[in-house]
Design an enzyme around this catalytic site. Structure first.
Site, PDB file in Angstrom:
ATOM      1  N   ARG A 139     -10.405   0.674   8.118  1.00 30.10           N
ATOM      2  CA  ARG A 139      -9.793  -0.043   8.318  1.00 30.10           C
ATOM      3  C   ARG A 139     -10.530  -1.457   9.314  1.00 30.10           C
ATOM      4  O   ARG A 139     -10.856  -2.392   9.885  1.00 30.10           O
ATOM      5  CB  ARG A 139      -8.779  -0.687   9.601  1.00 30.10           C
ATOM      6  CG  ARG A 139      -6.975  -0.723   8.447  1.00 30.10           C
ATOM      7  CD  ARG A 139      -6.414  -0.750   9.181  1.00 30.10           C
ATOM      8  NE  ARG A 139      -5.459  -1.534   9.429  1.00 30.10           N
ATOM      9  CZ  ARG A 139      -3.524  -1.152   9.113  1.00 30.10           C
ATOM     10  NH1 ARG A 139      -3.724   0.240   8.736  1.00 30.10           N
ATOM     11  NH2 ARG A 139      -2.751  -1.324   8.636  1.00 30.10           N
TER      12      ARG A 139
ATOM     13  N   LYS B 185       0.843  -0.777  -0.179  1.00 30.34           N
ATOM     14  CA  LYS B 185      -0.186   0.033   0.015  1.00 30.34           C
ATOM     15  C   LYS B 185       1.178   0.840   0.369  1.00 30.34           C
ATOM     16  O   LYS B 185       0.685   1.792  -0.749  1.00 30.34           O
ATOM     17  CB  LYS B 185      -1.216  -0.045   1.047  1.00 30.34           C
ATOM     18  CG  LYS B 185      -1.962  -1.102   1.271  1.00 30.34           C
ATOM     19  CD  LYS B 185      -2.726  -1.131   2.909  1.00 30.34           C
ATOM     20  CE  LYS B 185      -2.058  -1.227   3.421  1.00 30.34           C
ATOM     21  NZ  LYS B 185      -1.719  -2.171   3.879  1.00 30.34           N
TER      22      LYS B 185
ATOM     23  N   ARG C  54      -0.868  -9.107  13.062  1.00 32.83           N
ATOM     24  CA  ARG C  54      -0.800  -7.909  11.822  1.00 32.83           C
ATOM     25  C   ARG C  54      -1.821  -8.655  11.318  1.00 32.83           C
ATOM     26  O   ARG C  54      -3.429  -8.658  10.667  1.00 32.83           O
ATOM     27  CB  ARG C  54      -0.692  -7.619  11.181  1.00 32.83           C
ATOM     28  CG  ARG C  54       0.353  -6.553  12.722  1.00 32.83           C
ATOM     29  CD  ARG C  54       1.430  -6.019  11.985  1.00 32.83           C
ATOM     30  NE  ARG C  54       1.696  -4.970  10.578  1.00 32.83           N
ATOM     31  CZ  ARG C  54       2.514  -4.023   9.688  1.00 32.83           C
ATOM     32  NH1 ARG C  54       3.816  -4.691  10.631  1.00 32.83           N
ATOM     33  NH2 ARG C  54       2.526  -3.384   9.363  1.00 32.83           N
TER      34      ARG C  54
ATOM     35  N   ARG D 245      11.339  -5.498   5.255  1.00 33.48           N
ATOM     36  CA  ARG D 245      10.843  -4.101   4.826  1.00 33.48           C
ATOM     37  C   ARG D 245      12.297  -3.563   5.158  1.00 33.48           C
ATOM     38  O   ARG D 245      12.728  -3.836   7.107  1.00 33.48           O
ATOM     39  CB  ARG D 245       9.797  -4.115   5.405  1.00 33.48           C
ATOM     40  CG  ARG D 245       9.998  -1.989   4.784  1.00 33.48           C
ATOM     41  CD  ARG D 245       8.143  -1.945   5.052  1.00 33.48           C
ATOM     42  NE  ARG D 245       7.541  -1.915   6.126  1.00 33.48           N
ATOM     43  CZ  ARG D 245       6.460  -2.114   6.648  1.00 33.48           C
ATOM     44  NH1 ARG D 245       5.651  -2.302   4.778  1.00 33.48           N
ATOM     45  NH2 ARG D 245       6.019  -2.963   7.053  1.00 33.48           N
TER      46      ARG D 245
ATOM     47  N   ARG E 182      10.849  -1.592  10.858  1.00 32.06           N
ATOM     48  CA  ARG E 182      10.159  -1.456  11.785  1.00 32.06           C
ATOM     49  C   ARG E 182       9.445  -2.150  13.282  1.00 32.06           C
ATOM     50  O   ARG E 182       9.840  -3.293  12.958  1.00 32.06           O
ATOM     51  CB  ARG E 182       8.687  -0.901  10.978  1.00 32.06           C
ATOM     52  CG  ARG E 182       8.674   0.312  10.877  1.00 32.06           C
ATOM     53  CD  ARG E 182       7.524   0.463   9.377  1.00 32.06           C
ATOM     54  NE  ARG E 182       6.167   0.091   9.937  1.00 32.06           N
ATOM     55  CZ  ARG E 182       4.727  -0.853   8.996  1.00 32.06           C
ATOM     56  NH1 ARG E 182       4.442   0.347   8.120  1.00 32.06           N
ATOM     57  NH2 ARG E 182       3.629  -0.948   9.755  1.00 32.06           N
TER      58      ARG E 182
HETATM   59  P1  AP5 Z   1       4.842  -1.533   2.144  1.00 25.68           P
HETATM   60  O1  AP5 Z   1       4.038  -0.921   1.074  1.00 25.68           O
HETATM   61  O2  AP5 Z   1       5.946  -0.904   3.100  1.00 25.68           O
HETATM   62  O3  AP5 Z   1       3.620  -2.712   2.630  1.00 25.68           O
HETATM   63  P2  AP5 Z   1       2.161  -1.608   2.935  1.00 25.68           P
HETATM   64  O4  AP5 Z   1       1.328  -2.513   2.796  1.00 25.68           O
HETATM   65  O5  AP5 Z   1       2.303   0.056   3.176  1.00 25.68           O
HETATM   66  O6  AP5 Z   1       2.213  -2.627   4.552  1.00 25.68           O
HETATM   67  P3  AP5 Z   1       2.127  -1.714   5.901  1.00 25.68           P
HETATM   68  O7  AP5 Z   1       2.707  -2.625   6.940  1.00 25.68           O
HETATM   69  O8  AP5 Z   1       2.953  -0.334   6.317  1.00 25.68           O
HETATM   70  O9  AP5 Z   1       0.608  -1.870   6.353  1.00 25.68           O
HETATM   71  P4  AP5 Z   1       0.107  -2.469   7.887  1.00 25.68           P
HETATM   72  O10 AP5 Z   1      -1.898  -1.611   7.240  1.00 25.68           O
HETATM   73  O11 AP5 Z   1      -0.181  -3.613   8.210  1.00 25.68           O
HETATM   74  O12 AP5 Z   1       0.657  -0.777   8.428  1.00 25.68           O
HETATM   75  P5  AP5 Z   1       1.078   0.329   8.214  1.00 25.68           P
HETATM   76  O13 AP5 Z   1       1.177   1.539   9.018  1.00 25.68           O
HETATM   77  O14 AP5 Z   1      -0.778   1.041   7.621  1.00 25.68           O
HETATM   78  O15 AP5 Z   1       5.603  -3.046   1.665  1.00 25.68           O
HETATM   79  C1  AP5 Z   1       6.087  -3.474   2.316  1.00 25.68           C
HETATM   80  C2  AP5 Z   1       6.980  -4.441   2.047  1.00 25.68           C
HETATM   81  O16 AP5 Z   1       7.498  -5.402   0.813  1.00 25.68           O
HETATM   82  C3  AP5 Z   1       8.708  -3.447   1.732  1.00 25.68           C
HETATM   83  O17 AP5 Z   1      10.109  -3.752   1.963  1.00 25.68           O
HETATM   84  C4  AP5 Z   1       8.030  -3.533  -0.278  1.00 25.68           C
HETATM   85  O18 AP5 Z   1       9.699  -2.454  -0.298  1.00 25.68           O
HETATM   86  C5  AP5 Z   1       8.436  -4.987   0.003  1.00 25.68           C
HETATM   87  N1  AP5 Z   1       7.264  -4.956  -1.859  1.00 25.68           N
HETATM   88  C6  AP5 Z   1       5.420  -4.052  -1.693  1.00 25.68           C
HETATM   89  N2  AP5 Z   1       5.021  -4.073  -2.639  1.00 25.68           N
HETATM   90  C7  AP5 Z   1       5.781  -5.653  -3.413  1.00 25.68           C
HETATM   91  C8  AP5 Z   1       5.744  -6.256  -5.146  1.00 25.68           C
HETATM   92  N3  AP5 Z   1       5.293  -5.866  -5.510  1.00 25.68           N
HETATM   93  N4  AP5 Z   1       6.803  -7.609  -4.597  1.00 25.68           N
HETATM   94  C9  AP5 Z   1       7.579  -7.596  -3.885  1.00 25.68           C
HETATM   95  N5  AP5 Z   1       7.920  -6.730  -2.591  1.00 25.68           N
HETATM   96  C10 AP5 Z   1       7.314  -5.395  -2.000  1.00 25.68           C
HETATM   97  O19 AP5 Z   1      -0.244   0.610  10.705  1.00 25.68           O
HETATM   98  C11 AP5 Z   1       0.309  -0.275  11.726  1.00 25.68           C
HETATM   99  C12 AP5 Z   1      -0.095   0.065  12.574  1.00 25.68           C
HETATM  100  O20 AP5 Z   1      -1.352   1.031  13.168  1.00 25.68           O
HETATM  101  C13 AP5 Z   1      -1.158  -1.188  13.024  1.00 25.68           C
HETATM  102  O21 AP5 Z   1      -0.858  -2.464  12.244  1.00 25.68           O
HETATM  103  C14 AP5 Z   1      -2.555  -0.355  14.241  1.00 25.68           C
HETATM  104  O22 AP5 Z   1      -1.740  -0.845  15.382  1.00 25.68           O
HETATM  105  C15 AP5 Z   1      -1.912   0.601  13.683  1.00 25.68           C
HETATM  106  N6  AP5 Z   1      -3.276   1.479  12.337  1.00 25.68           N
HETATM  107  C16 AP5 Z   1      -2.792   1.600  11.294  1.00 25.68           C
HETATM  108  N7  AP5 Z   1      -3.846   2.463  10.423  1.00 25.68           N
HETATM  109  C17 AP5 Z   1      -5.093   2.404  11.270  1.00 25.68           C
HETATM  110  C18 AP5 Z   1      -6.548   2.353  11.430  1.00 25.68           C
HETATM  111  N8  AP5 Z   1      -7.170   2.663  10.225  1.00 25.68           N
HETATM  112  N9  AP5 Z   1      -6.829   1.573  12.621  1.00 25.68           N
HETATM  113  C19 AP5 Z   1      -6.512   1.476  13.552  1.00 25.68           C
HETATM  114  N10 AP5 Z   1      -5.235   1.249  13.501  1.00 25.68           N
HETATM  115  C20 AP5 Z   1      -4.449   1.183  12.781  1.00 25.68           C
END
Ligand code: AP5
Length: 215
Positions: A86, A13, A169, A125, A158
């Site tokens: 979410r 994402k 997660r 990552r 992270r």
């Molecule tokens: P990346 O692009 O970083 O993936 P992502 O989908 O953004 O993953 P996140 O870990 O950021 O998502 P998340 O939803 O769990 O975390 P968030 O920060 O929102 O890619 C990941 C890796 O893969 C990278 O190294 C990249 O290079 C590689 N990659 C990408 N695409 C690829 C491909 N096509 N092929 C190969 N490699 C690839 O949330 C963190 C925490 O915050 C949550 O757990 C929760 O506690 C809280 N939180 C956030 N939002 C909310 C909400 N709305 N409600 C409640 N709690 C929330």
């Protein structure tokens, strides 16, 4: 343009949002990034969010909705919402905020990827704590190992990218977030299901083709 990007943790994402905002010149509103900034700044919100994030659970809906609605108000030219909504409660909260502002979401980009691909993506990552750039030790390596290409300094892993927290997660995603796609299906929203198991630039190309055809 107003977009929502949905998908499991590690679907790409953040990676795809960076490319979308560059091409369409809209704001990137990532709930995870905003929470991490609040944590680093030691704000009340950041302190409240910390334990949920560290365990892989969701931060309470009321905190998230207020935080994201405030961010949306600062992006009058459009945005892509990354990681929000979410839960059903967050989706309903977003609908109410959009109705109050007389706005609507143009499309929902749903990144589809098998769980088996997630763990190696997340444990490999590395991120830049200063500019937010995201790398991977195998598939998206920085020019100099461990250093941000933009000259910011050291890359970090992270704390929620350990195998145990990633597993939590993923469970949280399947129990609480996957159903959000169904919420939008029932509302006949424009949902673009994208195969996110492909190489990063192929996923971007497919997303751009779909978004361009909506214009
Ligand atoms: P990346 O692009 O970083 O993936 P992502 O989908 O953004 O993953 P996140 O870990 O950021 O998502 P998340 O939803 O769990 O975390 P968030 O920060 O929102 O890619 C990941 C890796 O893969 C990278 O190294 C990249 O290079 C590689 N990659 C990408 N695409 C690829 C491909 N096509 N092929 C190969 N490699 C690839 O949330 C963190 C925490 O915050 C949550 O757990 C929760 O506690 C809280 N939180 C956030 N939002 C909310 C909400 N709305 N409600 C409640 N709690 C929330």
């Amino acid at each position: 343009m107003r977009l929502i990007l949905l998908g499991p943790p590690g679907a790409g994402k953040g990676t795809q949002c960076k490319r979308i905002v560059e091409k369409y010149q809209i704001a990137h509103l990532s709930s995870g990034d905003i929470l991490r900034t609040e944590r680093a700044a030691g704000t009340d919100l950041g302190k409240k969010a910390q334990s949920y994030m560290d365990s892989g659970a969701l931060v309470p809906d009321d905190l998230i909705i207020d935080m994201m609605v405030a961010a949306m108000k600062k992006a009058p030219k459009g945005y892509v919402l990354d990681g929000f909504p979410r839960t059903m409660v967050q989706a309903e909260g977003l609908d109410k905020a959009l109705a109050r502002a007389g706005e609507k979401i143009d499309a929902i980009v749903n990144l589809v990827v098998d769980d088996a691909l997630i763990l190696p993506r997340m444990t490999g990552r590395r991120s830049c704590p200063k500019c937010g750039a995201v790398y991977h030790i195998a598939t998206l390596r920085p020019k100099v190992e461990g250093k941000c290409d933009k000259g910011c300094g050291d890359l970090v892993q992270r704390p929620d990218d350990t195998p145990e927290v990633v597993s939590n997660r993923l469970k949280t995603y399947h129990h609480q977030t996957a159903a959000v796609v169904g919420y939008y299906q029932k509302k006949n929203a424009v949902i673009l299901n994208m195969d996110a198991s492909r190489e990063i630039s192929q996923v971007s190309k497919a997303i751009f083709q779909k978004l361009d055809s909506l214009k």
